[in-house]
Design an enzyme around this catalytic site. Structure first.
Site, PDB file in Angstrom:
ATOM      1  N   ASP A  35       0.861  -1.185   0.000  1.00  0.00           N
ATOM      2  CA  ASP A  35       0.000   0.000   0.000  1.00  0.00           C
ATOM      3  C   ASP A  35       0.899   1.238   0.000  1.00  0.00           C
ATOM      4  O   ASP A  35       2.130   1.129   0.113  1.00  0.00           O
ATOM      5  CB  ASP A  35      -0.859  -0.067   1.276  1.00  0.00           C
ATOM      6  CG  ASP A  35      -1.935   1.009   1.340  1.00  0.00           C
ATOM      7  OD1 ASP A  35      -2.326   1.554   0.296  1.00  0.00           O
ATOM      8  OD2 ASP A  35      -2.388   1.297   2.475  1.00  0.00           O
ATOM      9  N   GLU A  51       2.607   5.236  -3.820  1.00  0.00           N
ATOM     10  CA  GLU A  51       2.567   6.246  -4.910  1.00  0.00           C
ATOM     11  C   GLU A  51       3.903   6.949  -5.072  1.00  0.00           C
ATOM     12  O   GLU A  51       4.214   7.348  -6.207  1.00  0.00           O
ATOM     13  CB  GLU A  51       1.452   7.238  -4.624  1.00  0.00           C
ATOM     14  CG  GLU A  51       0.053   6.648  -4.754  1.00  0.00           C
ATOM     15  CD  GLU A  51      -0.275   5.622  -3.663  1.00  0.00           C
ATOM     16  OE1 GLU A  51       0.191   5.832  -2.525  1.00  0.00           O
ATOM     17  OE2 GLU A  51      -0.947   4.626  -3.955  1.00  0.00           O
ATOM     18  N   ASP A  55      -9.213   3.808  -2.254  1.00  0.00           N
ATOM     19  CA  ASP A  55     -10.192   4.170  -1.224  1.00  0.00           C
ATOM     20  C   ASP A  55     -11.489   4.722  -1.814  1.00  0.00           C
ATOM     21  O   ASP A  55     -11.667   5.927  -1.946  1.00  0.00           O
ATOM     22  CB  ASP A  55      -9.579   5.198  -0.269  1.00  0.00           C
ATOM     23  CG  ASP A  55      -8.396   4.619   0.486  1.00  0.00           C
ATOM     24  OD1 ASP A  55      -8.187   3.388   0.401  1.00  0.00           O
ATOM     25  OD2 ASP A  55      -7.688   5.388   1.148  1.00  0.00           O
TER      26      ASP A  55
HETATM   27  O1  MIG Z   1      -3.770   5.971   4.705  1.00  0.00           O
HETATM   28  O2  MIG Z   1      -3.447   0.687   5.693  1.00  0.00           O
HETATM   29  O3  MIG Z   1      -5.995   2.269   0.538  1.00  0.00           O
HETATM   30  O4  MIG Z   1      -6.937   0.006   1.858  1.00  0.00           O
HETATM   31  O5  MIG Z   1      -6.777  -0.016   4.665  1.00  0.00           O
HETATM   32  C1  MIG Z   1      -4.551   4.825   4.722  1.00  0.00           C
HETATM   33  C2  MIG Z   1      -4.604   1.418   5.933  1.00  0.00           C
HETATM   34  C3  MIG Z   1      -3.650   3.656   4.459  1.00  0.00           C
HETATM   35  C4  MIG Z   1      -4.929   3.000   2.528  1.00  0.00           C
HETATM   36  C5  MIG Z   1      -5.440   1.846   1.748  1.00  0.00           C
HETATM   37  C6  MIG Z   1      -6.438   1.104   2.578  1.00  0.00           C
HETATM   38  C7  MIG Z   1      -5.807   0.638   3.863  1.00  0.00           C
HETATM   39  C8  MIG Z   1      -5.257   1.838   4.630  1.00  0.00           C
HETATM   40  N1  MIG Z   1      -4.323   2.563   3.805  1.00  0.00           N
END
Ligand code: MIG
Length: 851
Positions: A427, A430, A510
């Protein structure tokens, strides 16, 4: 002339100012060398040289090299000066980039260029204009008149003519509208909060399809910098694209069908690996299940309620202080024990492992200490490690464009792999940096490219930003392969770039628990699929907020027909598991999850097809029925045979007309044959017929559906053989009973089945099972033909239940070819379906069903 003189003056002044400030702000090390030029336009061909596989052209200072990689794919490289950009790519496979075909040169007074057996590629001399035609002379893709390709301040703009009937798809999972026409987009990987019609988003896939009623092509701009695409938002008759830096290097991929374009793009950028079968099962996630007792409760409840499921997720709260590659010892005191217990319940565990490494030196945090020792982190212009705040607080970022760094990153999974964690979730890649400009790193942050196939050099974040996610995903994928060479890795990434399909799954980020986001999901997944990324899903039920009961139910219904099927929601939202809204809703939801598991033979076969061809699992109608463009963008096909047709607004209570291409079609749930529809391909044809004096009434009325909570309209294409299996509670369980082959008579009747052990690479040594089927329907007979079975994998079934739909009476004579024995049948009068159970058929054989 006048305009360019003016520009020369103005641009030089602007450039001088920028140059000045760059010097003050430490100039990025690899600003492209054309930055020193004010503006270069490709006005006229000044010199041309035929190449065996293309043509090399000079246009004043500028260079243009066009080569034919295949008969139907040309690569266009342009530079504002004498030197073409480095011939390297993160997206395009070296095999595809280096292989070319011989061409036949063209040179006349008007143009230079070449011909392949499929394309005619000409560069008109003055004004300089690249025009690609098919061999019949139809223009496929052409530079717009009066808008020459131009370089300016390190960036460039290209303009192509845009016919009135050209539609655009692709660019990954951009929100907004399904069709990209009249919209403009920026490609810059961005962690957005709750998304709406947000742009840019997490991924950058600079590839699109341009489709007219009888032709299509794809265009892939292989440029990792911040790029943009404008499909007629600012101009009426031209679309434009460009970048603020980096190479002008693009590929034109000819169809003529959209399917051929997508396959051509997969030839360039790769196909998704065959996933483990469990990844196609139902997945339950939440931010976050913690402590461990919550995970166990969810696991127990899934099994107790008989919700078939395969995967559970641990989001960031399982970690010690949000530090990647740690486990919180208080909340998860016996982590390997938990993994083992879940395994006994047939659950695979996927844990999140974000790329940001907590900046904690010499305190026993191994990822930082080893990463620092190996010089693996991205740097500031002054050579110090770049530190940005993310979940763990101050953090550093692996420099994934170094092969060595990726190897080091891959090694970080050793303990989790030993503990038996099945898959990993990348995650925030980016990369998301809470305190950085634009929520990421400063653009002058320094990366290093130390990579086979590339010149070793440094690169600014402006160049690398869009590929951080993909290289992170790649490092994880390759690392897991090394740690567990005989297991197919499962990696889920949020950010990626063109070619990311080679390393794993992705989801749309999200979303929110709204009906509008359920609607958006379909077009996002379709556009991802057309952008080469097949293994995709969205957060079922919505991430932000809490879904109303009916919304979660509909979402679970829809998700059953998407490639990845994961219920996920954010911290602080209401619980979002299947059972939370009481037994009635749960019963409906279970039926869809059950259906998903019954359909796994079909879905797994599609995943295998994707791994060979690059064709996505979910497809717009026009991919299977070229020319069929006026269907609602809420509809999609799963594979070639299943059509899912919710209303265009999923919460609509009104009756609505389902639009399906020429049939026949059958209702998946009831088996009934659907009434004939307007036999498309589209409204234009209807209009033409009417304008020729015929009446509209010759077209049957569209079929109307009354939406209900418990039914998602799903239709089967007549001309399909669909393999299904008895219900299981997880993919670990061996189905018990016959393989089911549902035969839906119709034109080009076919189907296939692929199977293997579901998780190793033994299929590469022949341990798989592949069989194809065809069927023929005559007035009073249907014949199902089994192809010879390939591969050495043993089936789990001993018998096959063949179900012939559209069968009008219980009277039937059924025989296997070469046998006189009349087989016993049963008839389901309501479904008009004839059932017959036969012993397994491994070789060529026909089943004859007659009246
Ligand atoms: O800033 O890890 O898109 O699926 O549950 C949030 C926590 C960080 C974003 C992801 C989301 C995940 C969440 N993450």
């Amino acid at each position: 002339m006048k305009r360019s003189t003016l520009c020369l003056t103005v641009c030089l002044a602007v450039f001088a100012a920028i140059h000045q400030s760059n010097l003050q702000a430490a100039q990025p090390p690899n600003r492209p060398n054309n930055a020193s030029q004010a503006r270069v336009e490709l006005d006229a061909v000044t010199d041309a040289r035929a190449l065996p596989d293309g043509i090399q052209i000079r246009a004043g200072e500028a260079q243009l090299r066009i080569t034919a990689l295949r008969e139907d794919i040309v690569r266009v490289r342009v530079s504002p000066n004498a030197q073409l950009p480095e011939d390297a790519s993160w997206a395009v496979l070296p095999e595809a980039r280096t292989k070319t075909v011989a061409v036949q040169a063209i040179s006349d007074a008007a143009a230079v260029g070449f011909r392949t057996p499929k394309l005619d590629v000409r560069v008109e001399r003055k004004p300089l204009r690249l025009v690609v035609r098919d061999t019949a002379g139809h223009v496929i893709c052409a530079d717009a008149l009066g808008r020459p390709t131009a370089f300016k301040l390190g960036g460039f703009t290209v303009a192509k003519q845009m016919p009135d009937d050209e539609q655009f798809y692709g660019l990954g999972d951009k929100t907004g509208l399904f069709n990209r026409r009249d919209q403009a987009y920026t490609l810059w990987n961005t962690d957005v909060g709750p998304q709406e019609a947000t742009d840019p988003l997490y991924k950058s896939i600079p590839f699109f399809l341009a489709i007219t009623h009888d032709r299509s092509y794809g265009l892939f701009l292989d440029n990792t910098w911040r790029t943009w695409f404008d499909f007629g938002k600012t101009a009426r008759d031209a679309y434009t694209f460009g970048s603020e830096g980096g190479p002008l290097d693009y590929y034109v991929i000819y169809g003529p069908t959209p399917k051929q374009v997508v396959e051509g793009y997969a030839y360039l950028t790769g196909k998704p690996p065959l996933p483990p079968m469990w990844a196609l099962g139902f997945q339950q996630s939440r931010y976050s299940y913690s402590p461990e007792s919550q995970v166990r409760d969810v696991a127990n409840r899934l099994r107790a309620d008989k919700i078939p499921s395969d995967v559970l997720y641990l989001d960031i709260d399982y970690q010690y202080r949000n530090r990647p590659f740690t486990v919180d010892p208080d909340r998860f005191p016996n982590f390997p024990g938990l993994v083992a217990d879940l395994k006994k319940q047939h659950f695979h565990l996927v844990t999140i492992t974000d790329l940001h490494i907590a900046h904690i030196a010499n305190q026993g945090y191994m990822p930082y200490d080893t990463g620092h020792a190996g010089d693996n982190f991205v740097k500031n212009p002054d050579g110090s490690e770049f530190v940005g705040v993310v979940w763990p607080g101050p953090a550093v970022f692996p420099d994934f464009t170094r092969e060595k760094t990726r190897a080091w990153w891959g090694g970080l999974y050793k303990q989790f792999a030993q503990d038996g964690v099945s898959g990993f979730w990348n995650d925030m890649n980016e990369p998301s940096v809470f305190d950085g400009p634009g929520k990421t790193m400063p653009l002058d942050t320094v990366h290093r490219i130390e990579e086979p196939g590339f010149r070793t050099r440094t690169a600014t974040h402006a160049e690398i930003h869009n590929i951080v996610g993909m290289e992170n995903e790649r490092a994880t994928y390759d690392g897991l392969l090394k740690l567990r060479p005989d297991e197919r890795p499962f990696v889920l990434t949020r950010a990626t770039y063109a070619g990311g399909q080679r390393f794993g799954f992705t989801w749309t980020g999200d979303n929110s628990s709204t009906w509008n986001h359920l609607r958006l999901a379909t077009q996002m997944l379709l556009n991802l699929g057309m952008s080469g990324i097949s293994m995709v899903g969205d957060d079922i039920g919505g991430f932000n907020g809490s879904p109303q009961p009916d919304l979660l139910t509909k979402w679970i219904e829809m998700g059953a027909f998407n490639p990845m099927y994961r219920d996920h929601s954010t911290i602080g939202s209401l619980p979002q598991e299947v059972w939370v809204h009481g037994p009635q809703q749960e019963a409906i939801r279970r039926r869809y999850i059950d259906t998903r598991y019954r359909l796994l033979p079909y879905i797994y076969t599609l995943a295998e097809e994707a791994s060979r061809t690059g064709l996505p699992l979910v497809r717009p109608l026009f991919m299977e029925f070229p020319g069929y463009y006026d269907s609602a963008d809420s509809e999609f096909l799963l594979g070639r045979s299943l059509l899912v047709a919710p209303p265009s607004l999923p919460d609509m209570l009104d009756d609505y007309a389902v639009s399906y291409p020429p049939g026949p079609w059958y209702d998946f749930w009831t088996g009934e044959k659907m009434p004939a529809q307007r036999t498309g391909p589209n409204i234009v044809q209807v209009a033409e017929t009417v304008s020729q004096g015929q009446s509209l009434s010759q077209f049957p009325e569209p079929y109307t559906i009354h939406p209900t909570l418990e039914t998602l309209p799903v239709y089967v294409r007549g001309g399909s053989v669909i393999p299904m299996q008895p219900l299981v509670q997880s993919t670990d369980e061996t189905p018990n009973g016959p393989l089911e082959l549902r035969v839906y008579p119709g034109p080009q009747c076919e189907g296939s089945l692929y199977l293997d052990d579901g998780h190793t690479f033994r299929y590469k040594q022949g341990e798989y099972l592949r069989q194809s089927f065809t069927c023929r329907a005559e007035a009073k007979a249907v014949t199902l033909a089994f192809g010879a079975r390939e591969g050495s994998y043993a089936p789990w079934w001993k018998s096959i239940e063949v179900v012939v739909y559209g069968w009008q009476s219980e009277h039937a004579e059924v025989k296997l070819s070469g046998s006189t024995e009349a087989l016993k049948t049963t008839y389901d009068a309501k479904a008009h379906a004839l059932h017959v159970v036969i012993p397994d058929v491994a070789g060529k054989q026909e089943l004859q069903v007659g009246r």
